[in-house]
Every structure is written in structure tokens, then in C-alpha cells.
Design an enzyme around this catalytic site. Sequence first.
Site, PDB file in Angstrom:
ATOM      1  CG  HIS A 103      -1.145  -2.284  -4.913  1.00 58.64           C
ATOM      2  ND1 HIS A 103      -2.159  -2.162  -5.626  1.00 58.64           N
ATOM      3  CD2 HIS A 103      -1.907  -3.614  -4.526  1.00 58.64           C
ATOM      4  CE1 HIS A 103      -3.543  -1.847  -5.221  1.00 58.64           C
ATOM      5  NE2 HIS A 103      -3.400  -2.906  -4.410  1.00 58.64           N
TER       6      HIS A 103
ATOM      7  CD  GLU B  99     -12.242  -2.107  -0.098  1.00 59.45           C
ATOM      8  OE1 GLU B  99     -11.146  -2.266  -0.218  1.00 59.45           O
ATOM      9  OE2 GLU B  99     -12.993  -2.122  -1.421  1.00 59.45           O
TER      10      GLU B  99
ATOM     11  CG  ASP C 166      -9.323   0.829  -0.896  1.00 60.79           C
ATOM     12  OD1 ASP C 166      -8.079   2.663  -1.186  1.00 60.79           O
ATOM     13  OD2 ASP C 166      -9.466   0.212  -1.512  1.00 60.79           O
TER      14      ASP C 166
ATOM     15  CB  CYS D 250      -9.015  -8.459   3.987  1.00 61.86           C
ATOM     16  SG  CYS D 250      -9.335  -7.611   3.209  1.00 61.86           S
TER      17      CYS D 250
HETATM   18  C1  PEP Z   1      -7.872  -2.550   1.620  1.00 67.37           C
HETATM   19  O1  PEP Z   1      -8.238  -1.563   0.977  1.00 67.37           O
HETATM   20  O2  PEP Z   1      -7.977  -2.305   3.161  1.00 67.37           O
HETATM   21  C2  PEP Z   1      -7.774  -3.960   1.043  1.00 67.37           C
HETATM   22  C3  PEP Z   1      -7.609  -4.374   1.362  1.00 67.37           C
HETATM   23  O3  PEP Z   1      -7.533  -3.875  -0.169  1.00 67.37           O
HETATM   24  P1  PEP Z   1      -6.314  -3.087  -1.629  1.00 67.37           P
HETATM   25  O4  PEP Z   1      -5.469  -2.684  -0.742  1.00 67.37           O
HETATM   26  O5  PEP Z   1      -6.004  -3.580  -2.257  1.00 67.37           O
HETATM   27  O6  PEP Z   1      -7.310  -1.971  -2.380  1.00 67.37           O
HETATM   28 MG    MG Z   2      -9.284  -1.143  -0.988  1.00 67.55          MG
END
Ligand code: PEP
Ligand code: MG
Length: 651
Positions: free
Chosen positions: A300, A541, A565, A612
Site C-alpha cells: 500500500h 482476484e 492479488d 483495477c
Molecule cells: C488487487 O488486488 O488487485 C486490488 C486492486 O486490490 P488491493 O491492491 O487493494 O488488494
Molecule cells: Mg486485492
Amino acid sequence: MERSTIVRVHEGLHARPATRFVKLAKSFESNIELVKGEKSVSAKSSVKLMLLGVKENEEVTVRAEGADAIEAIEALIGYLENPRSGLEEDGQEARQKPKAPAVPAPGATSPADGRLKGVGASEGVALGLAYPYFPEEIKPENRKLSPDETEAELARFRDAVATVQKRMDASLAADGLAESDRGIIAALKDIAADETLTEETISLIRGGMDAVTAVFAAASKVATEFGEMDDPYLNARADDVHAVGRQLCLALLGREEGSLEDIPDGAILIAEDIGAWDLARAPLKRIAGVICGHGGATSHVAIIARAHGIPAVLGLGVEIGRLRAVKHIALDGGTGEVFPEPDSETTAHFEARIRTADEERAALKVFRDVVPKRPDGTVIEVAANLGSLEEIEAAQDAGAMGVGLFRTELLFMRHMHLPSEDMQTEIYSTLAKAFAPHPVIVRTLDVGGDKPVAGVDFPDEENPFLGWRGIRMCLDRPDIFKPQLRALLRAAVHGPLKVMLPMVSELSEVVRTQALIDECEAELRTEGKDYRRFELGVMIETPAAVLIAPMLAKEVAFFSIGTNDLTQYVMAADRLNPTVASLNDVTNPAVMAAIQMTAKAGVEAGIMVGMCGEAAGRPDLIPEFIRMGLTELSMSPASIQRAKKCIAEFR
Ligand code: PEP
Ligand code: MG
């Protein structure tokens, strides 16, 4: 004189409600105690009160002796019986995420020319003044005092307490302090002055221990008591006690803590580890680059850096230690290279690249308002990934066609209590209104043991990434999930809001969520509240979701592929572990096949397929994703214009 009552304060007397209770108790002259079961503590010490562990709906007795005992009991009982006590100003308070333990990452390599190599986590190049941020380790002095030194040592300790109070007051008085920071500092200030910590320290000094060692021991003792309580929120107070102990030791030693607040304009932040929340609160506009020992491309911290267009190299491992004293540094967030003390040739090279990048950014601006289409005329939505309302402006400036992923975790992590349904309604409504008529996709809470949230008791898990997280946790906790769903139904009145579920691996998770949404709708109808049914989608995911995508497609309105993920689960390679960074590659044929299968299932069922994960913003992959049939790509605002250009040029 005493009176008993049942505590109605929401979530009991921890943190803010406890400190407010103490403030109220201190406004009376009487000696006041709070009694729970066999135990009684002074009502004028917030630490003692928190350690009493008074929960909502428990019976307690307020005991007072003194001239104003009647008034004191009256006021304190009134406080205990009010569910909103202590909460009124809590809306913005933050809860700091406990830092992960330092684990050296062996992934980094250092070629012979002094350059270091980590994980390229946010692309772009930067060159500037280094800002090493390595909070100094303090060790106990372990000095035995002679009896005639005791008084001077006690005076030294009292001075240190006063200095810390003064420093905290100065921070609280600073202009532009975010409410969230104010909450943290005020809580620490309370602990610094609390008799529990000071009395313990004083008694150790009287026993012949030097003040630094005494503060260490006293803080450890109190922190251990917090750590042993059966409430995760109170457990986290142990960190606060350690933080205060550290401040007291620094004051005793005549030193001050460095702060990210002081980072000079254009500097490059170098740290062993930095919490996502700490970075989010730092003056990001001044930070030209980030270099960290921990983390990987989809951690993150990387996502925040990308959202703000800050080049970042993470996962340098133990090599980060070599950067503690550097003065100037250059980094390439694409290749993961770091150049400490660059020579004139390297400096000139970086200056030229920064100039070119600035020119490219300026040239991309013409794509801001472009509505990119496939050759057959189908519009490809280029949307933004957001984590808070503060990022709306950057997304709009970049030309986002809506929001493809609103991560709701920060909203839950930044508060001391679970955010209320009304607060969530307001936030989701603001978002829907800001982007209407474009759609906004809100993801329901996606937290697990690695991202703790106040009010959720996560089990200790060997593998939190394979554990009780995302939709799994939400379905087990309707008390958390339903207020979010109700807030989303209410906010959907204000714009085309859609909702998606994270970490889906079974069809039943969708079916159970739909039943909960039905239940929420019926409740809102009965209560006469405005709401609108939203489209429900799922994130793809997990490999399981890919394999049952044709079944899922019959139940939901859209797919959004979470490549961050999906890559880690398909490749069985932890997205935060730099050692396996090379496996964590979305272009691996196994991951691309999973994306292809998902797209095929969605297209055949006639539902929208979007993406995403971070791969959605990669110009080298966008043509392939469009060929597969994806019609929505959601990414960091900083990548939007380049993605639009790439789609506009796609043939
Ligand atoms: C992902 O896993 O691609 C996603 C967009 O969610 P996060 O990065 O918040 O786990
Ligand atoms: Mg994710």
C-alpha cells in the site's frame, strides 16, 4: 458515597472515552474511584482506567469522597450512561497501525558501482537531497545511583515530563494540524502525564535506578499490561505507551525526535519501513521520492506513492542501512535502482531524464478530456483508484472517467471506532456526487489480520493473506457489513454508484451478500429512508474466482480484475516479499491466462469486465487487455492520461 450503573458508553471506556472521563473526574476535588468487580482504580488516571477494561453493558460503581462528592457522582454516572460519551470529537481521530517487525529482505542486490537495486514500486525518476528517517534506537543507561544522586535524578525526570508536555502542546498548537494527528498527540500527552507511568518511574528511581532505565522499565510494565488485555484496541495502546516512553527518554537525554513534517521540499525520503498511514499523513507534495527497506510493488505504500506520482523504490532489505548517512541520492522507480551520492555524470543523466519526464507529462495533458474508444467505437472507461476523498481532486484533474475502485479500508483504519452508517453514507454520497454522471465503484471492506481495524478482533493467523479477510470477514460480521451496505444503498441515490466484493472465492459469498442487501433494503424501506439498489460486482482476484467466473457472471453485473492479488495467488508469491518479486509478475503466462479466462467468461455473459489492479495502467499491457474485451481500466490518477493516449492510439 457511591452509586452503581450499567455502562452505556459505546465500546466501553477505552482511549478517548476514558480520557474524557478522567478529565471530568479531575474537575472535582473529591477522591474518586471507579470499581469493577473486585477491582477499584483512581478515576483520575486514564491509564489505570483503561487497564480496568470497562466494557459497554458492564456494571460499575463510582465511589467519591469529598466536598463535591454528590455532584461528581451525578456527573460521572451521567457520562457512563451516555452511549455517545467521548465520541463527539472522535470522527477524525486516527489509529496508528502497529508497525510490522523489521524483516530483512534479501532481494536487494548492490552492483559494484555503489548503486543499489530494490523493487521498482512507483515509476519515475528523482534526484535530490536525502532525508533519512531512521528513528534512533535508545538503550537503557543501566546506571546505579548513589543515594545522594536520587533527588537530582527525580528532578531530571520531572523536567523531562514537563519538556514532553511542552513539546506536545507546541505540536497541538501548530497551524494546519490535521484533526487525526491532534487526536493521537492528545492521547499521548495524557499518557505522558498519567500517574501510572510517573509513579512507577519515580519508585524505580528511588530504588536506585537511573531515570532513562526507570522510564524504560515502567513503560515496558504498563505496555505489557495493555498487551495482555483481551481487547485488540487496548492492546494497541501498548504502542502508545512505548511511544511516550521514547519521548521521555529523548527529553532525558536532551534530544528531539525527527519528524516527517520537517522534510524539505524536493527531498527523498529514506526509511527502513514506513506505515501506509504514516506516509498518507506526510507532506506528500514536498516528497520527491521514497526509498524503503521493506515493501514491494503492490504494497500500500507503493499504491500511495503511485497515486501521488512519487517515484519509489521499495524492498531494499538490509542494504537500506547503507543509506543512513547519505546526503544526495537519485532513484529510478521503474527499474528499482538507487544511486547514493551520484557523481556529476549520473546527476546530469538524471537531470535530463527528469526534464524529459516533465515534458512528457506536459504533452500528455491534451489527453485529459479524451474519451478513448476501441476501433469499433466502444468507449473504454479510464477510471481512478482512490483511497480517500482527499484524492478526488487529483483524479478529476487527471481526467478520470469515474472511480473504478474506492478502497474503503483507510476509512475504517483511520478511526478509533468503526465508522458509523451515517458517516459512511456521507462519504460515499460525496464521492458519487463528485463524479456523476460517471460511475463510482466502491469496494466493500477488504481488511485482514495484516490491516487491523479498531473494533474487529482478528485471530492470530499463520498466513493472513490466506485467512479471514475481505468478504470472508464481512459475512461473519454483519454488524460491520450491514451498516456499510446500508450506507451504500443510501448513497446510491446521489449518483451511479456500484459496489464490488473483494476476495470472492465462492458463489455462495455473492448469494449471501445479495440476501443481506435485500435485508438492508427492507429495513431502509420500513424506516422510510431514501435508497437505490446498486449494481453488484465482484473482484476477480483469487484463482477460484477465475475458475468459476462463468458461474459468477450469471449472478453479478460486472467483474473487476484485481491483478495485485490475482498475481500473488496464481503465482503463490507474496506481493510484499521482495525475495519473490520476480515471480510476482502479472505478465507471467499463468497470470495472463487467468485474466484471459475471466475476460472470456464476462464477455460471453454480456457483463462489463474491468480491471483495477496496478496492471490496468501499464501501456505495454493495455492493448492486450482491450483485445481480451476489457472495457474499463482503473488506475492511479497519475497514470490516467498516458493510458488514454495508449487507448486512443490502439488499432
Ligand atoms: C488487487 O488486488 O488487485 C486490488 C486492486 O486490490 P488491493 O491492491 O487493494 O488488494
Ligand atoms: Mg486485492
